[in-house]
Scaffold this active site. Sequence first.
Site, short mmCIF file in Angstrom:
data_model
loop_
_atom_site.label_atom_id
_atom_site.label_comp_id
_atom_site.label_asym_id
_atom_site.label_seq_id
_atom_site.Cartn_x
_atom_site.Cartn_y
_atom_site.Cartn_z
N SER A 1 0.83 -1.21 0.00
CA SER A 1 0.00 0.00 0.00
C SER A 1 0.87 1.26 0.00
O SER A 1 0.61 2.22 -0.74
CB SER A 1 -0.90 0.02 1.25
OG SER A 1 -1.80 -1.05 1.21
N ARG B 1 1.53 4.16 -3.12
CA ARG B 1 1.27 5.57 -2.83
C ARG B 1 2.53 6.42 -2.94
O ARG B 1 2.46 7.59 -3.34
CB ARG B 1 0.62 5.69 -1.44
CG ARG B 1 -0.84 5.22 -1.42
CD ARG B 1 -1.31 4.95 -0.01
NE ARG B 1 -2.73 4.62 0.11
CZ ARG B 1 -3.25 3.41 -0.14
NH1 ARG B 1 -2.47 2.40 -0.54
NH2 ARG B 1 -4.55 3.19 0.01
N ARG C 1 -13.18 -7.54 -11.53
CA ARG C 1 -13.45 -6.87 -10.24
C ARG C 1 -14.24 -5.58 -10.45
O ARG C 1 -14.07 -4.89 -11.46
CB ARG C 1 -12.12 -6.59 -9.52
CG ARG C 1 -11.39 -7.87 -9.19
CD ARG C 1 -10.08 -7.62 -8.49
NE ARG C 1 -10.28 -7.06 -7.16
CZ ARG C 1 -9.28 -6.63 -6.38
NH1 ARG C 1 -8.03 -6.71 -6.81
NH2 ARG C 1 -9.53 -6.15 -5.19
N SER D 1 -13.59 0.26 2.37
CA SER D 1 -12.57 0.12 1.33
C SER D 1 -11.63 1.32 1.32
O SER D 1 -12.03 2.44 1.01
CB SER D 1 -13.23 0.00 -0.06
OG SER D 1 -12.22 0.14 -1.06
N GLN E 1 -9.32 1.63 -0.78
CA GLN E 1 -9.10 2.02 -2.17
C GLN E 1 -10.13 3.04 -2.62
O GLN E 1 -9.79 4.01 -3.31
CB GLN E 1 -9.15 0.78 -3.07
CG GLN E 1 -8.00 -0.18 -2.82
CD GLN E 1 -8.07 -1.43 -3.68
OE1 GLN E 1 -8.99 -1.59 -4.49
NE2 GLN E 1 -7.11 -2.32 -3.51
N ASP F 1 -6.72 -8.72 4.08
CA ASP F 1 -5.93 -9.55 3.16
C ASP F 1 -5.39 -10.81 3.84
O ASP F 1 -4.75 -11.64 3.19
CB ASP F 1 -4.76 -8.73 2.60
CG ASP F 1 -5.24 -7.63 1.65
OD1 ASP F 1 -6.35 -7.77 1.08
OD2 ASP F 1 -4.52 -6.63 1.48
N LYS G 1 -12.12 -9.61 -4.02
CA LYS G 1 -10.65 -9.42 -4.05
C LYS G 1 -10.09 -9.99 -5.35
O LYS G 1 -10.81 -10.18 -6.32
CB LYS G 1 -10.03 -10.07 -2.81
CG LYS G 1 -10.42 -9.38 -1.51
CD LYS G 1 -9.84 -7.98 -1.48
CE LYS G 1 -10.25 -7.23 -0.24
NZ LYS G 1 -9.88 -5.82 -0.29
N ARG H 1 -12.29 -14.75 -2.67
CA ARG H 1 -11.40 -15.43 -1.71
C ARG H 1 -12.14 -16.34 -0.75
O ARG H 1 -11.55 -17.32 -0.27
CB ARG H 1 -10.60 -14.40 -0.91
CG ARG H 1 -9.44 -13.87 -1.69
CD ARG H 1 -8.46 -13.08 -0.85
NE ARG H 1 -7.40 -12.65 -1.74
CZ ARG H 1 -6.67 -11.55 -1.60
NH1 ARG H 1 -6.88 -10.75 -0.57
NH2 ARG H 1 -5.73 -11.25 -2.47
N ARG I 1 -2.46 -14.27 -2.84
CA ARG I 1 -2.60 -14.65 -1.42
C ARG I 1 -3.19 -16.05 -1.24
O ARG I 1 -2.95 -16.70 -0.24
CB ARG I 1 -3.40 -13.60 -0.66
CG ARG I 1 -2.70 -12.24 -0.67
CD ARG I 1 -3.16 -11.30 0.40
NE ARG I 1 -2.88 -9.93 0.02
CZ ARG I 1 -1.70 -9.33 0.15
NH1 ARG I 1 -0.68 -9.97 0.67
NH2 ARG I 1 -1.53 -8.07 -0.24
C1 S3P Z 1 -5.52 -1.59 -0.17
C2 S3P Z 1 -6.79 -1.70 0.33
C3 S3P Z 1 -7.49 -2.99 0.50
C4 S3P Z 1 -6.54 -4.17 0.41
C5 S3P Z 1 -5.55 -4.02 -0.73
C6 S3P Z 1 -4.72 -2.76 -0.54
C7 S3P Z 1 -4.92 -0.24 -0.29
O1 S3P Z 1 -8.44 -3.11 -0.55
O2 S3P Z 1 -7.28 -5.37 0.26
O3 S3P Z 1 -4.69 -5.15 -0.79
O4 S3P Z 1 -3.69 -0.15 -0.47
O5 S3P Z 1 -5.66 0.75 -0.17
P1 S3P Z 1 -9.95 -2.56 -0.40
O6 S3P Z 1 -9.93 -1.10 -0.38
O7 S3P Z 1 -10.66 -3.09 -1.62
O8 S3P Z 1 -10.46 -3.17 0.87
#
Ligand code: S3P
Length: 451
Positions: free
Chosen positions: A29, A33, A129, A174, A176, A327, A354, A358, A401
Amino acid sequence: MSHGPLPAPLTTRSAGPLTGTIRVPGDKSISHRSLMFGALAVGRTTVSGLLESEDVLATADAMRAVGAKIERQEDGLYVVDGIGLGSLLEPDHVIDFGNAGTGVRLTMGIIGTHDIAATFVGDASLSGRPMGRVLDPLRDMGTSVVARNGDRLPASIRGAKQPLPLTYRVPMPSAQVKSAVLLAGLNAPGITTVIEPIATRDHTEKMLTGFGADISVTLNEAGERVIKLKGQPELKPQDVEVPGDPSSAAFPIVAALIVPGSDVTIENVLLNEHRTGLIKTLIEMGGDIQIVNKRNSGGEELGDIKVKSSQLKGITVPPKRAPSMIDEYPVLAVAAAFAQGDTHMPGLDELRVKESDRLAAVARGLEANGIPCVEGEDSLTVTGGANQIGGGTVVTHLDHRIAMAFMVLGMAAHNPVTADDGAVIATSFPTFTSLFSGLGADIQKSASEAA
Ligand code: S3P
């Protein structure tokens, strides 16, 4: 941006205790970023400890496509010469994100409020997805979208000429989605507000603050996180040190717990409270896990994790803990197979969207290896202590994973365990096989592959 047309099966079998001290690769993550925010800053950002996995390298290519210069020095340091918020260039080719959900969703947010067009594609997993969760709020900010079925890749967007700031309540837990809206808000005038009813990982908020954005986080009366971002800041370059990824550390942690006689230390792991749900859960299950050498670096807590093999017991994992270990459920399910009694994991609806479904992939993998489990609509219950674990081949569905979790299963099982495709592990943990071999694991390509 794929791992080649042929699957590469991988097998693990029990081979005695795991011992040693390791470092897992950088946090995924934070790696994504750091490249994105470096690209949006004016000047030179450096990134040490970047995760050099397929997912993150796809983000590096995407940031190059919008004008950033990103180079890897011989010592592994990444140097990002940012092009600056508001100055992104229109990519002259389709952006291929491979398997990377974080990469594509956050980049859609960034581009969604720049006056440029871009087309995104991904592998079969990413193409299945949902992208509507990001594209819908972007539409509200003025982004034009053409996506397959309205919310799948391939998708083309044209960023808003005059973006509108947005107040958005994230409908699912989420990070993301939260991050995509905040990143879109960066190039919109005024205040973009994101309300998060259930807290998720906060790397975007923390890192944007470090890069000089004006961002505040408060709790409203209902206890929800309210994140306010003032648009159009000048982002300042940073020197980012990426800590070890707790989601990768999860695999040696569980392996050390379930392989008898093991004693493993994993150094320099990120201990952000939104990422440590698995450690909390495993300690509640009776795991001998100690955190030593705790320290702060770059606004994050880090530490070394010492793990000794332990007899685990089944528990019910509180559903509100799910975002802090989202995760890690595949490998928790593997730990549960060695616990006394049932481990019940409710609140798992997000696992269905995911890199694979999963919940289903884990349940089928457990069944293939003789482990009783019950797959609910949004829950999984695993009964530990079966007397002949292993012997099965697990279908990984392009999900790194799933592959790694079942490779850990094989290290403690009575019979070998095979993942139908080990190449997918390169998505997030390219050194998985060598690190585990160094600890004493027996992990090998299948005979036909090795030949
Ligand atoms: C992540 C957020 C999570 C996680 C992913 C990384 C991120 O996803 O499962 O591996 O870096 O913001 P979600 O936002 O879909 O939960």
